[in-house]
Enzyme design. Sequence first.
Site, PDB file in Angstrom:
ATOM      1  N   LYS A  92       0.652  -1.128   0.167  1.00 25.26           N
ATOM      2  CA  LYS A  92       0.120  -0.009  -0.011  1.00 25.26           C
ATOM      3  C   LYS A  92       0.895   1.399  -0.103  1.00 25.26           C
ATOM      4  CE  LYS A  92      -4.410  -2.037   1.489  1.00 25.26           C
ATOM      5  NZ  LYS A  92      -3.739  -3.426   1.642  1.00 25.26           N
TER       6      LYS A  92
HETATM    7  C1  LIG Z   1      -4.556  -4.739   0.954  1.00 24.22           C
HETATM    8  C2  LIG Z   1      -3.816  -5.810   0.907  1.00 24.22           C
HETATM    9  C3  LIG Z   1      -3.981  -6.837  -0.076  1.00 24.22           C
HETATM   10  C4  LIG Z   1      -5.276  -6.632  -0.812  1.00 24.22           C
HETATM   11  O1  LIG Z   1      -5.160  -5.842  -2.084  1.00 24.22           O
HETATM   12  P1  LIG Z   1      -6.412  -5.225  -2.775  1.00 24.22           P
HETATM   13  O2  LIG Z   1      -5.933  -4.058  -3.564  1.00 24.22           O
HETATM   14  O3  LIG Z   1      -7.342  -4.736  -1.867  1.00 24.22           O
HETATM   15  O4  LIG Z   1      -6.983  -6.216  -3.766  1.00 24.22           O
HETATM   16  C5  LIG Z   1      -3.306  -8.101  -0.150  1.00 24.22           C
HETATM   17  N1  LIG Z   1      -2.128  -8.136   0.648  1.00 24.22           N
HETATM   18  C6  LIG Z   1      -1.815  -7.267   1.457  1.00 24.22           C
HETATM   19  C7  LIG Z   1      -0.623  -7.414   2.584  1.00 24.22           C
HETATM   20  C8  LIG Z   1      -2.627  -5.921   1.781  1.00 24.22           C
HETATM   21  O5  LIG Z   1      -1.998  -5.181   2.709  1.00 24.22           O
END
Ligand SMILES: *Cc1c(COP(=O)(O)O)cnc(C)c1O
Length: 461
Positions: free
Chosen positions: A112
Site C-alpha cells: 500500500k
Molecule cells: C491490501 C492488501 C491486499 C489486497 O489488496 P487489494 O488491492 O485490496 O485487492 C493484499 N495483501 C496485503 C498485504 C494487503 O495489505
Amino acid sequence: MKYVSTRGTAPVLSFGDVLLAGLASDGGLYVPEKLPSYSKEEIASWASLSYQELAFKVMWPFVEGEIPADEFTRMIDEAYAGFNHSAVAPMVQTDSNEWVLELFRGPTLAFKDFALQLLGRLMDYVLAKRNEKLVILGATSGDTGSAAIEGCRHSDHLDIFILHPYQRVSEVQRRQMTTVIDDNVYNIAVKGNFDDCQGMVKASFADQSFLNGAKLGAVNSINWARIMAQIVYYFSSALAVGGPHRKVSFSVPTGNFGDIFAGYLAKQMGLPIDQLIVATNQNDILHRTIAENDMSRQSLNVTLSPSMDIMVSSNFERLLFDAHGRDSDALTDLMSRFNAGDVTLSDEAWAYVKDNFDSHKVDDARTCEVIAEVFESTQYLLDPHTAIGLEAARKCWKDKSVPMITLATAHPVKFPEAVEKANCESPSLPEHMKDLFERDESYEVLENELADIQSYVAKNI
Ligand SMILES: *Cc1c(COP(=O)(O)O)cnc(C)c1O
C-alpha cells in the site's frame, strides 16, 4: 484526462477533483474516460529506465493538465525515496520461470506504500494550488492505517485522524501508527471494536457539520490515484523478465480488487499479459464469481491473511463497468439488482470476467504449508498473503514458458502468526524499523462515543 463515474450521473471530473472526491456523488467509482495505450516498441524503449522514470512515463497521461511535469517528477522521486531497495520493486526467483515481486520495501512493509506515498503528495499539491485543506478520517483494524499515516504525514494541507480499536491491534501494528509523531497526525484508540470505528467514520462523512466548514476526505482503496500508482510495477516487472517481447503472467493476493485491477489496466494499455490470477483466502466471493458466477455475500471469516478478509470487493465495480460495455445504465441496474439479492451476472458479463481472469482459493492450513514448502526449497520466507498468491499461481499456470510473477504484498515480519504456524522462525525487523519498540508513542484513548470522537477532531484541526 477526464474521469467518468461507473454509474453515469455524477459530473465528469478532472484528475484533481477525482483525487479529492474519492467516491462519485452518484455512488459510483471514477474511471478514466479513455485509457492511454502504448505500442510494444514504446514499452520496449523503457527497459533501461529507473523505477521512478518508468513511473513518470506510465502515469503522465493520467495527470497531464493538472500537475506540471517537474512537480510530478519531484513527487515521484520523494514518494519512492523512502524505500529500502534502489530498484524500489525488486524481484526474487522462487523456481524455474517463477518470480516474486517484492512490493514491501516501503516504510510500512506492505504494497500500500506504493500508492499512499504518492497519494499524500498529490493531494498536498492540489490542495495548495486551490488554497484548501482536507481532513482525512479513517478506521483501521490494524494493518492499513500505518500506510495512510506515513503517506500523509508530510502534507501541510492534510490533517489525518485514524481510529483503531483500543487494545485490539498487535503491538507492532499500533507502534507503526503511534510512533509517527507529526503535527498533523492523530491516532485515536477507541474503546470498541473495528466495526464501531468504521461506523463512526461513516456517520462523520454523512454529516460533517461538526467540522465547522472543514471538509473530510478519504484515502481508501477506491481512490483512483491509488489504482493509478499500482499500474507501474506491472510494467517494471514485465520488462525485467523479457516483456513486452514475451508475455508474462501475474498472480495477485486479492481483497478489494484494487491491485489486480491495476494489472488489468496495464494489459488494456498495451502490456502483453497472458494470465491475471485472482488469489483469495476463505473469503472467496471473487473466486466464486469468476469460477461459478456466484456473487452471493457470505459471512466474514477471520483468516491468517487479514488484509484480504473482505465480504465484497469495492473495486470490482470498475471491472463490471467494462464487462457491461461501459454502459452505466446497465451497471446501475446490476447494482440495484445486487442490493435486492440477485447474485449472478449476465452470460456476456461473466464471459468477459472469465476471459480476463483466472482464480484460486487457499485456506489457512494450505497457506502455512506453502510458507513451509517454499522456505524449505529456497530459504525464502513468504508472508501469508504472498503464499496464497504463489499457490494460486502454481495451480492456475497454463503455459510454463510464460514467466509467472506473484505479487508479494507484505513482509513476513508483519504476520508472525502464520509464520509460526508454518514452523518457520519469525524474521527480524528490517533495518529502518529496528528501534520500533524503543520509539516514543502518541495516541489518544477515547470512549466509544461519536460525540467524543467528533469533538476531538474538531478541536484539533
Ligand atoms: C491490501 C492488501 C491486499 C489486497 O489488496 P487489494 O488491492 O485490496 O485487492 C493484499 N495483501 C496485503 C498485504 C494487503 O495489505
